[in-house]
Design an enzyme around this catalytic site. Structure first.
Site, PDB file in Angstrom:
ATOM      1  N   VAL A  11       2.221   7.062  -1.423  1.00  0.00           N
ATOM      2  CA  VAL A  11       2.937   8.132  -0.726  1.00  0.00           C
ATOM      3  C   VAL A  11       2.527   9.509  -1.249  1.00  0.00           C
ATOM      4  O   VAL A  11       2.182  10.404  -0.472  1.00  0.00           O
ATOM      5  CB  VAL A  11       4.464   7.920  -0.868  1.00  0.00           C
ATOM      6  CG1 VAL A  11       5.235   9.140  -0.404  1.00  0.00           C
ATOM      7  CG2 VAL A  11       4.887   6.692  -0.071  1.00  0.00           C
ATOM      8  N   GLU A 152       9.889   8.978   3.791  1.00  0.00           N
ATOM      9  CA  GLU A 152       8.521   8.752   4.258  1.00  0.00           C
ATOM     10  C   GLU A 152       8.488   7.473   5.090  1.00  0.00           C
ATOM     11  O   GLU A 152       9.067   6.468   4.699  1.00  0.00           O
ATOM     12  CB  GLU A 152       7.611   8.618   3.029  1.00  0.00           C
ATOM     13  CG  GLU A 152       6.174   8.351   3.374  1.00  0.00           C
ATOM     14  CD  GLU A 152       5.635   9.376   4.344  1.00  0.00           C
ATOM     15  OE1 GLU A 152       5.582  10.560   4.000  1.00  0.00           O
ATOM     16  OE2 GLU A 152       5.258   8.994   5.480  1.00  0.00           O
ATOM     17  N   ASN A 227      13.626   0.638   7.818  1.00  0.00           N
ATOM     18  CA  ASN A 227      12.945  -0.532   7.247  1.00  0.00           C
ATOM     19  C   ASN A 227      13.719  -1.818   7.517  1.00  0.00           C
ATOM     20  O   ASN A 227      13.124  -2.860   7.808  1.00  0.00           O
ATOM     21  CB  ASN A 227      12.720  -0.338   5.743  1.00  0.00           C
ATOM     22  CG  ASN A 227      11.409   0.378   5.456  1.00  0.00           C
ATOM     23  OD1 ASN A 227      10.685   0.736   6.392  1.00  0.00           O
ATOM     24  ND2 ASN A 227      11.088   0.595   4.207  1.00  0.00           N
ATOM     25  N   ALA A 271       4.676 -12.811  15.353  1.00  0.00           N
ATOM     26  CA  ALA A 271       5.181 -13.889  14.500  1.00  0.00           C
ATOM     27  C   ALA A 271       4.112 -14.260  13.484  1.00  0.00           C
ATOM     28  O   ALA A 271       2.918 -14.103  13.743  1.00  0.00           O
ATOM     29  CB  ALA A 271       5.531 -15.091  15.362  1.00  0.00           C
ATOM     30  N   GLY A 272       4.530 -14.732  12.338  1.00  0.00           N
ATOM     31  CA  GLY A 272       3.543 -15.089  11.317  1.00  0.00           C
ATOM     32  C   GLY A 272       4.180 -15.662  10.070  1.00  0.00           C
ATOM     33  O   GLY A 272       5.279 -16.228  10.126  1.00  0.00           O
ATOM     34  N   CYS A 279       7.891  -2.502   0.208  1.00  0.00           N
ATOM     35  CA  CYS A 279       9.140  -1.827   0.586  1.00  0.00           C
ATOM     36  C   CYS A 279      10.155  -2.651   1.372  1.00  0.00           C
ATOM     37  O   CYS A 279      11.342  -2.541   1.101  1.00  0.00           O
ATOM     38  CB  CYS A 279       8.805  -0.553   1.333  1.00  0.00           C
ATOM     39  SG  CYS A 279       8.052   0.634   0.206  1.00  0.00           S
TER      40      CYS A 279
HETATM   41  P1  NAD Z   1       3.269   3.782  -6.350  1.00  0.00           P
HETATM   42  O1  NAD Z   1       3.795   2.822  -7.323  1.00  0.00           O
HETATM   43  O2  NAD Z   1       2.015   3.502  -5.601  1.00  0.00           O
HETATM   44  O3  NAD Z   1       3.047   5.201  -7.072  1.00  0.00           O
HETATM   45  C1  NAD Z   1       3.994   5.827  -7.870  1.00  0.00           C
HETATM   46  C2  NAD Z   1       3.264   6.753  -8.848  1.00  0.00           C
HETATM   47  O4  NAD Z   1       4.253   7.507  -9.583  1.00  0.00           O
HETATM   48  C3  NAD Z   1       2.428   6.003  -9.897  1.00  0.00           C
HETATM   49  O5  NAD Z   1       1.103   6.484  -9.861  1.00  0.00           O
HETATM   50  C4  NAD Z   1       3.126   6.327 -11.227  1.00  0.00           C
HETATM   51  O6  NAD Z   1       2.236   6.453 -12.317  1.00  0.00           O
HETATM   52  C5  NAD Z   1       3.794   7.662 -10.910  1.00  0.00           C
HETATM   53  N1  NAD Z   1       4.932   7.974 -11.785  1.00  0.00           N
HETATM   54  C6  NAD Z   1       5.984   7.194 -12.113  1.00  0.00           C
HETATM   55  N2  NAD Z   1       6.822   7.852 -12.926  1.00  0.00           N
HETATM   56  C7  NAD Z   1       6.302   9.085 -13.132  1.00  0.00           C
HETATM   57  C8  NAD Z   1       6.706  10.218 -13.882  1.00  0.00           C
HETATM   58  N3  NAD Z   1       7.832  10.228 -14.594  1.00  0.00           N
HETATM   59  N4  NAD Z   1       5.913  11.305 -13.856  1.00  0.00           N
HETATM   60  C9  NAD Z   1       4.767  11.331 -13.144  1.00  0.00           C
HETATM   61  N5  NAD Z   1       4.344  10.282 -12.414  1.00  0.00           N
HETATM   62  C10 NAD Z   1       5.095   9.167 -12.396  1.00  0.00           C
HETATM   63  O7  NAD Z   1       4.457   4.070  -5.341  1.00  0.00           O
HETATM   64  P2  NAD Z   1       4.386   4.297  -3.763  1.00  0.00           P
HETATM   65  O8  NAD Z   1       4.049   3.025  -3.084  1.00  0.00           O
HETATM   66  O9  NAD Z   1       3.610   5.528  -3.472  1.00  0.00           O
HETATM   67  O10 NAD Z   1       5.930   4.566  -3.453  1.00  0.00           O
HETATM   68  C11 NAD Z   1       6.583   5.728  -3.915  1.00  0.00           C
HETATM   69  C12 NAD Z   1       7.943   5.808  -3.251  1.00  0.00           C
HETATM   70  O11 NAD Z   1       7.775   5.969  -1.839  1.00  0.00           O
HETATM   71  C13 NAD Z   1       8.820   4.562  -3.407  1.00  0.00           C
HETATM   72  O12 NAD Z   1      10.159   4.967  -3.488  1.00  0.00           O
HETATM   73  C14 NAD Z   1       8.595   3.794  -2.127  1.00  0.00           C
HETATM   74  O13 NAD Z   1       9.701   2.993  -1.788  1.00  0.00           O
HETATM   75  C15 NAD Z   1       8.448   4.918  -1.127  1.00  0.00           C
HETATM   76  N6  NAD Z   1       7.634   4.577   0.057  1.00  0.00           N
HETATM   77  C16 NAD Z   1       6.470   3.868  -0.099  1.00  0.00           C
HETATM   78  C17 NAD Z   1       5.685   3.583   1.014  1.00  0.00           C
HETATM   79  C18 NAD Z   1       4.429   2.779   0.889  1.00  0.00           C
HETATM   80  O14 NAD Z   1       3.867   2.434   1.923  1.00  0.00           O
HETATM   81  N7  NAD Z   1       3.948   2.459  -0.284  1.00  0.00           N
HETATM   82  C19 NAD Z   1       6.073   4.068   2.283  1.00  0.00           C
HETATM   83  C20 NAD Z   1       7.259   4.815   2.388  1.00  0.00           C
HETATM   84  C21 NAD Z   1       8.031   5.078   1.277  1.00  0.00           C
HETATM   85  C1  UGA Z   2       6.589  -0.475   6.177  1.00  0.00           C
HETATM   86  C2  UGA Z   2       7.080   0.363   7.358  1.00  0.00           C
HETATM   87  O1  UGA Z   2       6.391  -0.036   8.542  1.00  0.00           O
HETATM   88  C3  UGA Z   2       6.841   1.850   7.110  1.00  0.00           C
HETATM   89  O2  UGA Z   2       7.380   2.618   8.181  1.00  0.00           O
HETATM   90  C4  UGA Z   2       7.520   2.240   5.802  1.00  0.00           C
HETATM   91  O3  UGA Z   2       7.276   3.605   5.491  1.00  0.00           O
HETATM   92  C5  UGA Z   2       6.999   1.363   4.682  1.00  0.00           C
HETATM   93  O4  UGA Z   2       7.250  -0.037   4.999  1.00  0.00           O
HETATM   94  C6  UGA Z   2       7.703   1.636   3.384  1.00  0.00           C
HETATM   95  O5  UGA Z   2       8.844   2.053   3.354  1.00  0.00           O
HETATM   96  O6  UGA Z   2       7.032   1.343   2.392  1.00  0.00           O
HETATM   97  P1  UGA Z   2       4.241  -1.291   5.264  1.00  0.00           P
HETATM   98  O7  UGA Z   2       5.065  -2.069   4.293  1.00  0.00           O
HETATM   99  O8  UGA Z   2       3.113  -0.497   4.756  1.00  0.00           O
HETATM  100  O9  UGA Z   2       5.192  -0.285   6.070  1.00  0.00           O
HETATM  101  O10 UGA Z   2       3.638  -2.303   6.323  1.00  0.00           O
HETATM  102  P2  UGA Z   2       3.952  -2.818   7.807  1.00  0.00           P
HETATM  103  O11 UGA Z   2       2.766  -2.568   8.631  1.00  0.00           O
HETATM  104  O12 UGA Z   2       5.249  -2.346   8.325  1.00  0.00           O
HETATM  105  O13 UGA Z   2       4.025  -4.396   7.542  1.00  0.00           O
HETATM  106  C7  UGA Z   2       5.002  -4.947   6.672  1.00  0.00           C
HETATM  107  C8  UGA Z   2       4.910  -6.457   6.722  1.00  0.00           C
HETATM  108  O14 UGA Z   2       5.351  -6.952   7.972  1.00  0.00           O
HETATM  109  C9  UGA Z   2       3.497  -7.014   6.525  1.00  0.00           C
HETATM  110  O15 UGA Z   2       3.561  -8.132   5.649  1.00  0.00           O
HETATM  111  C10 UGA Z   2       3.081  -7.439   7.909  1.00  0.00           C
HETATM  112  O16 UGA Z   2       2.163  -8.508   7.904  1.00  0.00           O
HETATM  113  C11 UGA Z   2       4.410  -7.870   8.491  1.00  0.00           C
HETATM  114  N1  UGA Z   2       4.458  -7.784   9.969  1.00  0.00           N
HETATM  115  C12 UGA Z   2       4.367  -6.585  10.598  1.00  0.00           C
HETATM  116  C13 UGA Z   2       4.647  -8.953  10.707  1.00  0.00           C
HETATM  117  O17 UGA Z   2       4.754 -10.064  10.140  1.00  0.00           O
HETATM  118  N2  UGA Z   2       4.713  -8.866  12.069  1.00  0.00           N
HETATM  119  C14 UGA Z   2       4.636  -7.680  12.722  1.00  0.00           C
HETATM  120  O18 UGA Z   2       4.717  -7.669  13.966  1.00  0.00           O
HETATM  121  C15 UGA Z   2       4.447  -6.504  11.966  1.00  0.00           C
END
Ligand code: NAD
Ligand code: UGA
Length: 450
Positions: A11, A152, A227, A271-272, A279
């Site tokens: 993110v 996000e 989500n 389906a899968g 997340c």
């Molecule tokens: P991530 O684990 O990939 O990255 C987090 C980063 O934060 C790491 O690089 C870590 O070293 C750093 N960090 C942790 N503590 C710190 C500190 N005290 N100071 C500086 N850096 C620090 O996490 P992510 O997947 O990017 O997710 C971040 C947040 O966004 C989570 O709350 C997640 O739920 C949310 N989110 C993630 C996604 C996604 O697709 N991954 C999508 C939407 C929302």
């Molecule tokens: C999901 C949400 O789609 C994002 O909007 C959100 O920001 C994010 O979580 C988050 O909060 O981290 P992401 O986890 O990256 O995104 O992936 P998706 O593409 O949503 O897929 C999630 C899972 O659902 C995967 O394992 C995928 O294979 C499965 N999926 C998805 C299905 O089994 N069927 C579908 O039709 C779609």
């Protein structure tokens, strides 16, 4: 604007690259020196299409540790991890540590907007605000602070696309100045006035994103509800897939038949083997935990989780039906990451399926185009043989299982793979393959709900 982004994971990094691309001056902080070193060298530690190309454009974007924090930033984003605690709640430790650092380091300014982008439990924006305020007060720093929630919605694998072309941008702010700052920050995206970035898929419509302003608590709840809804939608189609298998219907046709109704929509009806990722599981568990604190049952969300666990198990059941006894067999798995175009293995259905097969006495081999290093690093104890090619996976296997629908897996030479196998069984856990072609290649093909 001068923007600081704390946390350079999926993110933080995506947001940073996108904001720098649309013209802001962005500095990223991460506590992990290896991550900083590699990003500063233009190497991207995660597999996320398009980021490397944008990094190479010499955008106004820099990386460093906390020592390099800019105390004059106009906006500070918090994008650190919020993992699941053993009790199901989201762990706010990382977010709180960042809040304390911001309070320790900010200079005096007329206004400061801190933005929580991490997915956080309800009330977290207020908690972050009180931590920063206390630290600023201790240093006798006088600044008008607002902590806004800006959840996000990006998906891994299409993170840049989702950031440049979002459906909506949600801002939960308690003070007008911070909502205005965020509107201004996102204006090029809201008005779509930037040049389309190379390496990012082009949008199919020219609909402008909607800017939603609300309270911090509503914004926090919007993220969890989004989500939970998507997870529930997938669990719904998976539940019907199970019934389709009993009655002899084809779930892909059922999904199309209901999805074309605009009230339902085609997306998230594949389906899968079940949903995974960093997340869905964590956020659904956090919202169930929050509801519990009010003694409030969330029947649908709870059922979505149970249905998903059954879905992982259903893959193993299909193998038991084909092979009868699992002990002593060799099973080859295609796909380790929780979905294509990412190396992320967090909560991947692969982990549940592979572990169960190993427990049942199978030898498990697996291949993935990018996720093998992550698997080895994060799950060194999982007793799985990682293979460099699909051919190595297929050699002497009793069955192949497809768990991640990487494009390359759709186009493999299954005829040739079949020649290498002990028995020609294939479980298509993503309904991604062509059953007829596989039958022709001599396979017994089993999909999900078809
Ligand atoms: P991530 O684990 O990939 O990255 C987090 C980063 O934060 C790491 O690089 C870590 O070293 C750093 N960090 C942790 N503590 C710190 C500190 N005290 N100071 C500086 N850096 C620090 O996490 P992510 O997947 O990017 O997710 C971040 C947040 O966004 C989570 O709350 C997640 O739920 C949310 N989110 C993630 C996604 C996604 O697709 N991954 C999508 C939407 C929302
Ligand atoms: C999901 C949400 O789609 C994002 O909007 C959100 O920001 C994010 O979580 C988050 O909060 O981290 P992401 O986890 O990256 O995104 O992936 P998706 O593409 O949503 O897929 C999630 C899972 O659902 C995967 O394992 C995928 O294979 C499965 N999926 C998805 C299905 O089994 N069927 C579908 O039709 C779609």
């Amino acid at each position: 604007m001068k923007v600081s982004i704390i946390g350079t994971g999926y993110v933080g990094l995506t947001t940073a690259v996108a904001l720098a691309y649309i013209g802001h001056e962005v500095h990223c902080i991460d506590q992990n020196p290896q991550v900083i070193e590699s990003l500063s060298d233009g190497r991207v530690p995660i597999h996320e299409p398009g980021i490397k190309e944008l990094l190479a454009m010499h955008l106004p974007l820099s990386f460093g540790g906390w020592d390099s924090f800019d105390p004059q930033s106009d906006v500070v984003f918090i994008a650190v991890c919020t993992p699941c605690k053993p009790n199901g709640d989201a762990d706010l430790t990382y977010v709180e540590a960042v809040a304390a650092e911001i309070g320790r380091r900010m200079d005096e300014k007329p206004y400061l907007t801190v933005v929580v982008k991490s997915t956080v439990p309800l009330g977290s924006a207020r908690r972050v605000e009180s931590i920063i305020t206390a630290a600023l007060r201790e240093r006798q720093i006088n600044t008008r602070l607002d902590v806004a929630s800006n959840p996000e919605f990006l998906r891994e694998g299409s993170a840049l696309y989702d950031t440049f072309y979002p459906d909506r941008i949600v801002v939960g702010a308690n003070k007008t100045f911070s909502a205005n700052v965020l509107r201004e920050l996102y204006t090029p995206i809201l008005e779509q006035t930037f040049a389309h970035p190379a390496g990012v898929r082009e949008p199919q419509t020219n609909k402008l994103p909607v800017f939603i302003t609300t309270t911090a608590t509503s914004a926090e709840l919007i993220k969890y509800a989004a989500n939970a809804f998507l997870a529930m939608k997938i669990s719904f189609i998976n539940e019907f897939a199970g019934l389709a298998e009993h009655v002899g219907a084809d779930i892909t046709e059922v999904a199309r038949g209901i999805g074309l109704d605009e009230r339902i929509g085609m997306r998230y009806l594949m389906a899968g083997a079940g949903w995974g990722g960093s997340c869905f599981g964590k956020d659904v568990s956090a919202i169930l935990h929050a509801a519990q604190q009010y003694n409030y049952d969330m029947y649908l969300v709870d059922a979505a989780v149970k249905a998903n666990l059954r879905q992982h198990e259903s893959i193993v059941k299909k193998l038991q039906t084909l092979l009868k006894v699992i002990r002593g067999t060799t099973i080859g798995i295609l796909g380790i990451s929780f979905k294509p175009n990412t190396d992320d293995t967090r909560d991947a259905p692969f982990l549940a399926v592979a572990k169960r097969l190993v427990d049942l006495g199978a030898t498990v081999k697996a291949h993935d185009p990018v996720a093998i290093p992550t698997l080895k690093q994060k799950h060194p104890d999982l007793n799985v043989i990682c293979c460099d090619t699909p051919e190595q996976v297929a050699a002497d296997c009793d069955a192949l299982v497809l768990l991640t629908e990487w494009d390359t897996f759709r186009h493999l030479d299954y005829n040739a793979l079949g020649q290498l196998m002990r028995q020609k069984f294939i479980v298509d856990g993503r309904n991604a393959l062509n059953p007829e072609a596989l039958h022709k290649a001599g396979f017994t093909y089993v999909g999900v709900g078809r």
